[in-house]
Design a protein around this motif. Sequence first.
Motif, PDB file in Angstrom:
ATOM      1  N   SER A   1    -101.381  -9.232  23.985  1.00 20.93           N
ATOM      2  CA  SER A   1    -102.758  -8.661  24.065  1.00 20.93           C
ATOM      3  C   SER A   1    -102.384  -7.263  24.673  1.00 20.93           C
ATOM      4  O   SER A   1    -103.460  -6.461  24.556  1.00 20.93           O
ATOM      5  N   GLY A   2    -101.285  -6.685  25.292  1.00 22.07           N
ATOM      6  CA  GLY A   2    -101.108  -5.695  25.758  1.00 22.07           C
ATOM      7  C   GLY A   2    -101.194  -5.523  27.262  1.00 22.07           C
ATOM      8  O   GLY A   2    -100.856  -4.323  27.864  1.00 22.07           O
ATOM      9  N   HIS A   3    -101.568  -6.312  27.779  1.00 24.45           N
ATOM     10  CA  HIS A   3    -101.506  -6.365  29.176  1.00 24.45           C
ATOM     11  C   HIS A   3    -100.113  -6.607  29.810  1.00 24.45           C
ATOM     12  O   HIS A   3     -99.330  -7.195  29.061  1.00 24.45           O
ATOM     13  N   ILE A   4     -99.858  -5.951  31.105  1.00 23.99           N
ATOM     14  CA  ILE A   4     -98.547  -6.275  31.845  1.00 23.99           C
ATOM     15  C   ILE A   4     -98.799  -7.176  32.942  1.00 23.99           C
ATOM     16  O   ILE A   4     -99.692  -6.844  33.739  1.00 23.99           O
ATOM     17  N   TYR A   5     -97.867  -8.077  33.014  1.00 25.72           N
ATOM     18  CA  TYR A   5     -97.917  -8.986  34.090  1.00 25.72           C
ATOM     19  C   TYR A   5     -96.545  -8.786  34.776  1.00 25.72           C
ATOM     20  O   TYR A   5     -95.442  -8.871  34.203  1.00 25.72           O
TER      21      TYR A   5
ATOM     22  N   ILE B   1     -90.162  -4.052  41.408  1.00 24.89           N
ATOM     23  CA  ILE B   1     -90.800  -4.762  40.338  1.00 24.89           C
ATOM     24  C   ILE B   1     -89.872  -6.163  40.072  1.00 24.89           C
ATOM     25  O   ILE B   1     -88.646  -5.953  39.560  1.00 24.89           O
ATOM     26  N   SER B   2     -90.442  -7.290  39.640  1.00 26.47           N
ATOM     27  CA  SER B   2     -89.779  -8.491  39.235  1.00 26.47           C
ATOM     28  C   SER B   2     -90.706  -9.158  38.234  1.00 26.47           C
ATOM     29  O   SER B   2     -91.810  -9.329  38.330  1.00 26.47           O
ATOM     30  N   GLY B   3     -89.926  -9.883  37.396  1.00 31.42           N
ATOM     31  CA  GLY B   3     -90.532 -10.805  36.222  1.00 31.42           C
ATOM     32  C   GLY B   3     -91.615  -9.962  35.577  1.00 31.42           C
ATOM     33  O   GLY B   3     -92.592 -10.494  35.088  1.00 31.42           O
ATOM     34  N   CYS B   4     -91.156  -8.624  35.007  1.00 27.63           N
ATOM     35  CA  CYS B   4     -92.206  -7.900  34.405  1.00 27.63           C
ATOM     36  C   CYS B   4     -92.234  -8.574  32.893  1.00 27.63           C
ATOM     37  O   CYS B   4     -91.237  -8.525  32.354  1.00 27.63           O
ATOM     38  N   LYS B   5     -93.500  -8.628  32.177  1.00 26.69           N
ATOM     39  CA  LYS B   5     -93.686  -9.009  30.914  1.00 26.69           C
ATOM     40  C   LYS B   5     -94.830  -8.445  30.503  1.00 26.69           C
ATOM     41  O   LYS B   5     -95.739  -8.148  31.037  1.00 26.69           O
ATOM     42  N   ARG B   6     -94.746  -8.144  29.127  1.00 28.34           N
ATOM     43  CA  ARG B   6     -95.916  -7.339  28.382  1.00 28.34           C
ATOM     44  C   ARG B   6     -96.230  -8.410  27.441  1.00 28.34           C
ATOM     45  O   ARG B   6     -95.732  -8.882  26.645  1.00 28.34           O
TER      46      ARG B   6
ATOM     47  N   MET C   1    -102.939  -8.087  42.240  1.00 28.68           N
ATOM     48  CA  MET C   1    -103.369  -6.827  42.467  1.00 28.68           C
ATOM     49  C   MET C   1    -103.515  -6.315  41.142  1.00 28.68           C
ATOM     50  O   MET C   1    -102.679  -6.582  40.081  1.00 28.68           O
ATOM     51  N   VAL C   2    -104.671  -5.543  40.856  1.00 28.74           N
ATOM     52  CA  VAL C   2    -104.868  -5.095  39.641  1.00 28.74           C
ATOM     53  C   VAL C   2    -104.274  -3.500  39.909  1.00 28.74           C
ATOM     54  O   VAL C   2    -105.213  -2.790  40.572  1.00 28.74           O
ATOM     55  N   ILE C   3    -103.352  -3.293  39.029  1.00 26.11           N
ATOM     56  CA  ILE C   3    -102.727  -1.878  39.176  1.00 26.11           C
ATOM     57  C   ILE C   3    -103.468  -0.832  38.325  1.00 26.11           C
ATOM     58  O   ILE C   3    -103.573  -1.185  37.134  1.00 26.11           O
ATOM     59  N   GLU C   4    -104.004   0.360  38.854  1.00 24.34           N
ATOM     60  CA  GLU C   4    -104.491   1.410  38.080  1.00 24.34           C
ATOM     61  C   GLU C   4    -103.775   2.367  37.871  1.00 24.34           C
ATOM     62  O   GLU C   4    -103.661   3.444  36.872  1.00 24.34           O
ATOM     63  N   GLN C   5    -102.486   2.552  38.974  1.00 26.85           N
ATOM     64  CA  GLN C   5    -101.607   3.731  38.706  1.00 26.85           C
ATOM     65  C   GLN C   5    -100.106   3.308  39.392  1.00 26.85           C
ATOM     66  O   GLN C   5    -100.342   2.301  40.024  1.00 26.85           O
ATOM     67  N   MET C   6     -99.343   3.823  38.837  1.00 22.15           N
ATOM     68  CA  MET C   6     -98.170   3.518  39.355  1.00 22.15           C
ATOM     69  C   MET C   6     -97.013   4.693  39.240  1.00 22.15           C
ATOM     70  O   MET C   6     -96.966   5.516  38.342  1.00 22.15           O
ATOM     71  N   GLU C   7     -96.256   4.929  40.123  1.00 18.66           N
ATOM     72  CA  GLU C   7     -95.129   6.013  40.360  1.00 18.66           C
ATOM     73  C   GLU C   7     -93.924   5.707  41.132  1.00 18.66           C
ATOM     74  O   GLU C   7     -93.864   4.306  41.970  1.00 18.66           O
TER      75      GLU C   7
ATOM     76  N   ASP D   1     -90.775  -7.521  48.277  1.00 14.06           N
ATOM     77  CA  ASP D   1     -89.711  -6.823  49.442  1.00 14.06           C
ATOM     78  C   ASP D   1     -88.827  -7.878  49.883  1.00 14.06           C
ATOM     79  O   ASP D   1     -88.825  -8.939  49.317  1.00 14.06           O
ATOM     80  N   MET D   2     -88.265  -7.723  51.064  1.00 14.65           N
ATOM     81  CA  MET D   2     -87.546  -8.546  51.438  1.00 14.65           C
ATOM     82  C   MET D   2     -88.275 -10.017  51.978  1.00 14.65           C
ATOM     83  O   MET D   2     -87.557 -10.944  52.050  1.00 14.65           O
ATOM     84  N   ASP D   3     -89.391 -10.050  52.224  1.00  8.38           N
ATOM     85  CA  ASP D   3     -90.224 -11.159  52.767  1.00  8.38           C
ATOM     86  C   ASP D   3     -91.402 -11.640  52.250  1.00  8.38           C
ATOM     87  O   ASP D   3     -91.556 -12.721  52.222  1.00  8.38           O
ATOM     88  N   ALA D   4     -91.828 -10.961  50.861  1.00  6.57           N
ATOM     89  CA  ALA D   4     -92.910 -11.406  50.370  1.00  6.57           C
ATOM     90  C   ALA D   4     -92.821 -11.131  49.088  1.00  6.57           C
ATOM     91  O   ALA D   4     -92.138  -9.988  48.465  1.00  6.57           O
ATOM     92  N   VAL D   5     -93.929 -11.698  48.200  1.00  6.66           N
ATOM     93  CA  VAL D   5     -94.159 -11.374  46.763  1.00  6.66           C
ATOM     94  C   VAL D   5     -95.665 -11.330  46.597  1.00  6.66           C
ATOM     95  O   VAL D   5     -96.260 -12.366  47.061  1.00  6.66           O
ATOM     96  N   ILE D   6     -96.116 -10.318  45.807  1.00  5.59           N
ATOM     97  CA  ILE D   6     -97.490 -10.406  45.331  1.00  5.59           C
ATOM     98  C   ILE D   6     -97.399 -10.304  43.907  1.00  5.59           C
ATOM     99  O   ILE D   6     -96.824  -9.365  43.320  1.00  5.59           O
ATOM    100  N   ASP D   7     -98.376 -11.115  43.240  1.00  9.05           N
ATOM    101  CA  ASP D   7     -98.461 -10.796  41.906  1.00  9.05           C
ATOM    102  C   ASP D   7     -99.181  -9.713  41.374  1.00  9.05           C
ATOM    103  O   ASP D   7    -100.175  -9.347  42.297  1.00  9.05           O
ATOM    104  N   ALA D   8     -99.156  -9.333  40.323  1.00  8.60           N
ATOM    105  CA  ALA D   8     -99.923  -8.051  39.729  1.00  8.60           C
ATOM    106  C   ALA D   8    -100.195  -7.931  38.275  1.00  8.60           C
ATOM    107  O   ALA D   8     -99.444  -8.529  37.612  1.00  8.60           O
TER     108      ALA D   8
END
Length: 513
Positions: free
Chosen positions: A38-42, A30-35, A91-97, A47-54
């Motif tokens: 409105s309650g949404h989390i961005y 996780i990087s750049g986590c902001k709450r 990516m729209v996250i529904e679960q996280m572990e 990883d070593m080669d790429a980044v995907i927003d969620a």
Amino acid sequence: MPVYSVSEISGALKRTIEQAYGYVRVRGEISGCKRHGSGHIYLALKDMDAVIDAVCWRGTAGRLKVDPADGIEVIATGRLTTFPGRSKYQMVIEQMELAGEGALLKLLEDRKRKLSAEGLFAAERKRALPYLPTVIGVITSPTGAVIRDILHRLNERFPRHVLIWPVAVQGDSAAEQVARAIDGFNRIVPGGPVPRPDLLIVARGGGSLEDLMAFNEEIVVRAAAASKIPLISAVGHETDTTLIDFASDRRAPTPTAAAEMAVPVRLDLLTEVRSLGGRLDAASIRLVEERRLRLDGLARGLPDPVRLIEAAEQRLDDRAERLKLSIGALLRDRAARVATAGAQLKHPRQQIAEHERHLAGAAARLRPALDRTMERAGERVALVGDRLRAVPMLPALDRRFQDLTALGNRLDAAARRDGEARGERLQRLTQVLESLSPFKVLERGYAVVEDRAGQPLGAGAIEPGMALTLRFHDATVAARAEGAAAGLGDGNPPAPKPVRKPKPTEERQPTLF
């Protein structure tokens, strides 16, 4: 080749991506986590080669098992979609572990550091366990082997009243149930229908780090730290460590060990009580024996009470005998002093006669002196008259005669006053003499014992058959001694025979002897 508008190509891409990747699991840090407000989390997964927003929408964020934070490696489950307004996919996250044990350990270390900074793990917060609790509250699964081990160990060591609060010890709801159980036991009112526990045990069997995560949750740790009832944590095996172990009052390596910490061994207590009772009996016997020996030693050092009493009685008899003798001697001394004083005193009649003679002599001397004074005054008057015969002196003579008459009157008054003063003084002296006269003592019923020669006698001088004279204030009576003198306190002497008073003789000057 067809021509697409921007919106058309963006919509086509969106549909294609959502259809191809409708359900994916992505692992990343996780990087750049902001709450957002409105309650949404961005956030972003990299990883070593790429980044995907969620993004995690507000409704899903409250149900996540992991609290997203920068630097945590997680596995996010959800779907891919695009955001046409910016021409990017996300990516729209529904679960996280957490992804792997290392991430879990890092999460636990950060949480431990945070809670420790708040003072929840401070040693001064921990309370001592009760030595023998009456009621024990156990928070665990009701169907596992843990509860059976705890109950068996308690019954084996010292049976106690046990209250079980069944909870799930694994899964999403386990942490909340354990926290509610701890708070529920603390809310029980003492003296109510349900007894309030004196000690709490939070127990679970062994498992992996993921299986024990419920006891690492912040809600459980805070509930354990806020508990007013002393709490033992017994989660996992001896090598397992959870955050509740730091917040509890005592950590047990296993649930069985928690039961051993909760109560002592009853048989050991009975043995110790018997041992202490035997030691107390032996000490009491030794103490009594030592006190008896000490009392015997002190008794040997004390004098015999009977001898003390005999010595005291002897001293008392001696003092009594000396008192008798001293009283007799005192009376004889007082009688001798009275006799001496009486011999020195004159009879009141004699003193009155002397004062009368003195007064008569003074009066006899006063009259001739007065006559001589009058004669000398007359002579001086005649002489002055002869010298002044030729001068008419009648008025002057009248004044002189008046003065002479006044002087004569004053002289008579002075003589009368002097006679009255001397008479009053004579009367006072007579009263004092009467009060000191031994005859006043005789008027109160006393008598003076004399021999026939008129000499006063003491008790030691009287012999049996001796002729005596008893002098009273108004007469004398002849008597005879019938026995020897007896000391005071030897009993009442025999009553003397009544003696008939003789007829009074001619009055004579009385004397003390």
